[in-house]
Scaffold this motif. Sequence first.
Motif, PDB file in Angstrom:
ATOM      1  N   GLU A 664       0.808  -1.216   0.000  1.00 11.96           N
ATOM      2  CA  GLU A 664       0.000   0.000   0.000  1.00 11.96           C
ATOM      3  C   GLU A 664       0.839   1.261   0.000  1.00 11.96           C
ATOM      4  O   GLU A 664       0.294   2.367  -0.071  1.00 11.96           O
ATOM      5  CB  GLU A 664      -0.937  -0.024   1.215  1.00 11.96           C
ATOM      6  CG  GLU A 664      -1.888  -1.218   1.213  1.00 11.96           C
ATOM      7  CD  GLU A 664      -2.555  -1.442   2.556  1.00 11.96           C
ATOM      8  OE1 GLU A 664      -2.326  -0.609   3.467  1.00 11.96           O
ATOM      9  OE2 GLU A 664      -3.284  -2.438   2.701  1.00 11.96           O
ATOM     10  N   GLY A 665       2.166   1.084   0.088  1.00 13.52           N
ATOM     11  CA  GLY A 665       3.065   2.230   0.075  1.00 13.52           C
ATOM     12  C   GLY A 665       3.356   2.729   1.476  1.00 13.52           C
ATOM     13  O   GLY A 665       2.460   3.177   2.178  1.00 13.52           O
ATOM     14  N   ILE A 666       4.603   2.622   1.918  1.00 11.78           N
ATOM     15  CA  ILE A 666       5.010   3.111   3.233  1.00 11.78           C
ATOM     16  C   ILE A 666       6.251   3.976   3.082  1.00 11.78           C
ATOM     17  O   ILE A 666       7.039   3.805   2.160  1.00 11.78           O
ATOM     18  CB  ILE A 666       5.290   1.949   4.212  1.00 11.78           C
ATOM     19  CG1 ILE A 666       6.354   0.998   3.642  1.00 11.78           C
ATOM     20  CG2 ILE A 666       4.013   1.185   4.522  1.00 11.78           C
ATOM     21  CD1 ILE A 666       6.766  -0.088   4.616  1.00 11.78           C
ATOM     22  N   ARG A 667       6.382   4.934   4.011  1.00  6.37           N
ATOM     23  CA  ARG A 667       7.544   5.838   4.016  1.00  6.37           C
ATOM     24  C   ARG A 667       7.758   6.495   2.656  1.00  6.37           C
ATOM     25  O   ARG A 667       8.861   6.534   2.128  1.00  6.37           O
ATOM     26  CB  ARG A 667       8.803   5.091   4.446  1.00  6.37           C
ATOM     27  CG  ARG A 667       8.727   4.599   5.888  1.00  6.37           C
ATOM     28  CD  ARG A 667      10.048   4.049   6.365  1.00  6.37           C
ATOM     29  NE  ARG A 667       9.973   3.643   7.760  1.00  6.37           N
ATOM     30  CZ  ARG A 667      11.005   3.142   8.445  1.00  6.37           C
ATOM     31  NH1 ARG A 667      12.184   3.001   7.852  1.00  6.37           N
ATOM     32  NH2 ARG A 667      10.864   2.806   9.710  1.00  6.37           N
ATOM     33  N   GLY A 668       6.680   6.963   2.086  1.00  6.49           N
ATOM     34  CA  GLY A 668       6.773   7.696   0.836  1.00  6.49           C
ATOM     35  C   GLY A 668       6.754   6.848  -0.409  1.00  6.49           C
ATOM     36  O   GLY A 668       6.703   7.387  -1.522  1.00  6.49           O
ATOM     37  N   ALA A 669       6.801   5.524  -0.262  1.00  4.18           N
ATOM     38  CA  ALA A 669       6.769   4.654  -1.435  1.00  4.18           C
ATOM     39  C   ALA A 669       5.373   4.675  -2.059  1.00  4.18           C
ATOM     40  O   ALA A 669       4.372   4.903  -1.387  1.00  4.18           O
ATOM     41  CB  ALA A 669       7.145   3.226  -1.045  1.00  4.18           C
ATOM     42  N   VAL A 670       5.332   4.425  -3.349  1.00  3.56           N
ATOM     43  CA  VAL A 670       4.065   4.429  -4.084  1.00  3.56           C
ATOM     44  C   VAL A 670       3.387   3.073  -3.922  1.00  3.56           C
ATOM     45  O   VAL A 670       4.040   2.025  -3.946  1.00  3.56           O
ATOM     46  CB  VAL A 670       4.320   4.718  -5.575  1.00  3.56           C
ATOM     47  CG1 VAL A 670       3.018   4.653  -6.366  1.00  3.56           C
ATOM     48  CG2 VAL A 670       4.983   6.082  -5.735  1.00  3.56           C
TER      49      VAL A 670
END
Length: 731
Positions: A664-670
């Motif tokens: 789901e995207g964590i620490r700014g990841a898509v």
Amino acid sequence: MNPMEHPPIVDRSPLHDFLAPNAIAVIGASPDPTKRGYKAMLGLVKDGFAGEIYPINPKLEHVLGVRAYPDLASLPGPIDLALICTPASTVPTLLRDCGEAGAKGAVILASGFGETGPEGAVLEHEVLAAAREAGVRLIGPNTSGIFNLHHKVNLLALENVRPGDIGIVSQSGNMLLSLALEAQHNGQVGFSTYVGPGNQTDIGFDDYLRYLGEDEKTRVATLYVEGFRDGRRFLDVARAVSAVKPVVVYKAGSTDLGQKAASSHTGALAGSYAMTVDLLRQSGVSVVQYSDEILPVAEGLGLLQQARGKRVAILADGGGQATIASDRLAEAGLELATLRDSTRQQLAEVLLPQASLANPVDVAGSSDANPSILAECMAILADDDDVDSVLLIGMFGGYHLRFAEELLGNEMRGAEAMIELDRRTDKPLVIYSLYAPVKPPALRRLHEAGLPVYHSIEHAVRVVAALGERGAYLHAMASPEWATTVTPHPGHQAVLARAHRERRDLLEPEAKALLGAHGLQVPEEKVVRSIDELGGIAEAFGDRSLAMKVVSKDILHKSDAGGVQLDLNGESALREAYTRILDTCRTHVPAADIEGILVTPMARKGTEVIIGMIRDPVFGPVLMFGLGGIFVEVLEDVAFRAIPLTRQDARSMVSQIKAKKVFEGIRGAVAIDQEALVDLLMKVSSIVSAYPEIESLDLNPVIAYADGYAVVDARIIVDNKASIQPEGDIT
């Protein structure tokens, strides 16, 4: 398990002919109370078996008042079932005699067969051959026995075990005894048929489950399993049976030590525990993790069958236990239902102002003087369309013991109201009471009416979870979307044939070409066979950073041999990397046959996942999915499903991953395109079904993006035992 490949089971099980027999021979019947031949006779006589009982003992005229016969040939009539209580060495000859006497089945109690080693295995093969020659089906050997309580066939002579609707198959006789003793303390639980499968020399778990699925006296099938002989067949039968009645399995061997113990005990095949659990759940089985959950879950599913979803409303008379229940619900993958405003308003009208109207609902003393109010609140919660099941937590049934004896009448009225609610709603009502162990009148009344009451919060929650899981499974299987059938390509079959003859492994470009031909997203690449072919490569790939990898049937672990170079830019860098790869690989593997060097653009950064396939010796083709990189090596956070897949199977694989928040995207990841991964899993399932030559497949890593994925590396191994198609050309 595609219906096109695995037709439904329609023929009547032959086990009916001897698990509900009209005539039984007890070979080795004895007057000695320490002998199994005595116990079997005692069970038949004491329980009042209405059919013919034939004790076989050449030294006796009667056993427990029943006329004995010297051998099977002396019997006045045919038999349906023989119980063989004599030593292992006597069994082959006796089975031939059983066939002459008309027996459809035989129960072999003796041990000393395949579970003891090679010599015993030889005897076991002889026993099976004799049984097939005689037309007799075998239960065992090395079995604890059987009973059919509705038919008064009690060959174990168990006492105080009431007839009921739970059918049991258990590889552990002690586990059956444990369940029987537990049932004695629970007035509602009873059994239909029990079988100890022993070594499964002839009849396996799939056969027994099929019988229980057809048995009208069995409402829920319950199995204690150490190992399957034919796991794929069991999955097929489980899918068919679970469509009509619940199936509960406790799978022993969840640790390496447990698996070794199971193997030495029964000689059973034991695969990965995690894989087995996933495959069982895929087939609609309710898997319990702890042995003390077996009977509660079987009882709850037998009584309530299913919930339409996993949204639970908790009604409690104490905040602490409500918190415990909420924690256990979350751990079980359930969710607290969000109550509608109208529901909260109705609760407010009957509860004291200090009551908590959020889920879990805490009545906060409202029931101390009026415990029947709990039934009214349960009705309000059950009428909420956003609630799938209701869990009552607290001390209902014990208010008259805790506060005032005069409350007993009020509690009884509350129990009757709960019973009436149960009759009019299709939503499960599950009750935990801390007074359950003392069996007060209100709880006994609930039991009599078929409402499950538990003395453990954990058991109550596990039952609610099983009901939700079963409901979700039945809903998904109402209209399953199976993986699309793929037509194998003659050219790629030819590549598989050559690999089978020469090396088993497909080269990486060959593997990717096969996958790409069937719709998988693989990166563009080129194999160069001389340094001069590198001219213009960088420009051809659009001046992107490139990777280079050795292509050799003799170098499977390319990085270890120095066969991988990354982040290369420009022709000069490519030439240097080419030379470096060849020099390093020839140093590590001097005799390696190097086909060339693969050049491909570096994959964009994304989320690494792994997809693998094995042909398990017990369950057949199995697909694995998980996070890649260190996640798969350290956390082992993976999911398994049997092939072919439904789309719901593929979606559940992705959602099962514990670290799925990464998707789901964590620490700014898509956030990644999870539906693309579902499509990928479905396509891999189709490819494996189309190419039986593929023994195993490993896509690692697959880089998942917000707009698709890329199969960065692929390995395919050909099965030496598979039927390889003749060669053709890729066109």
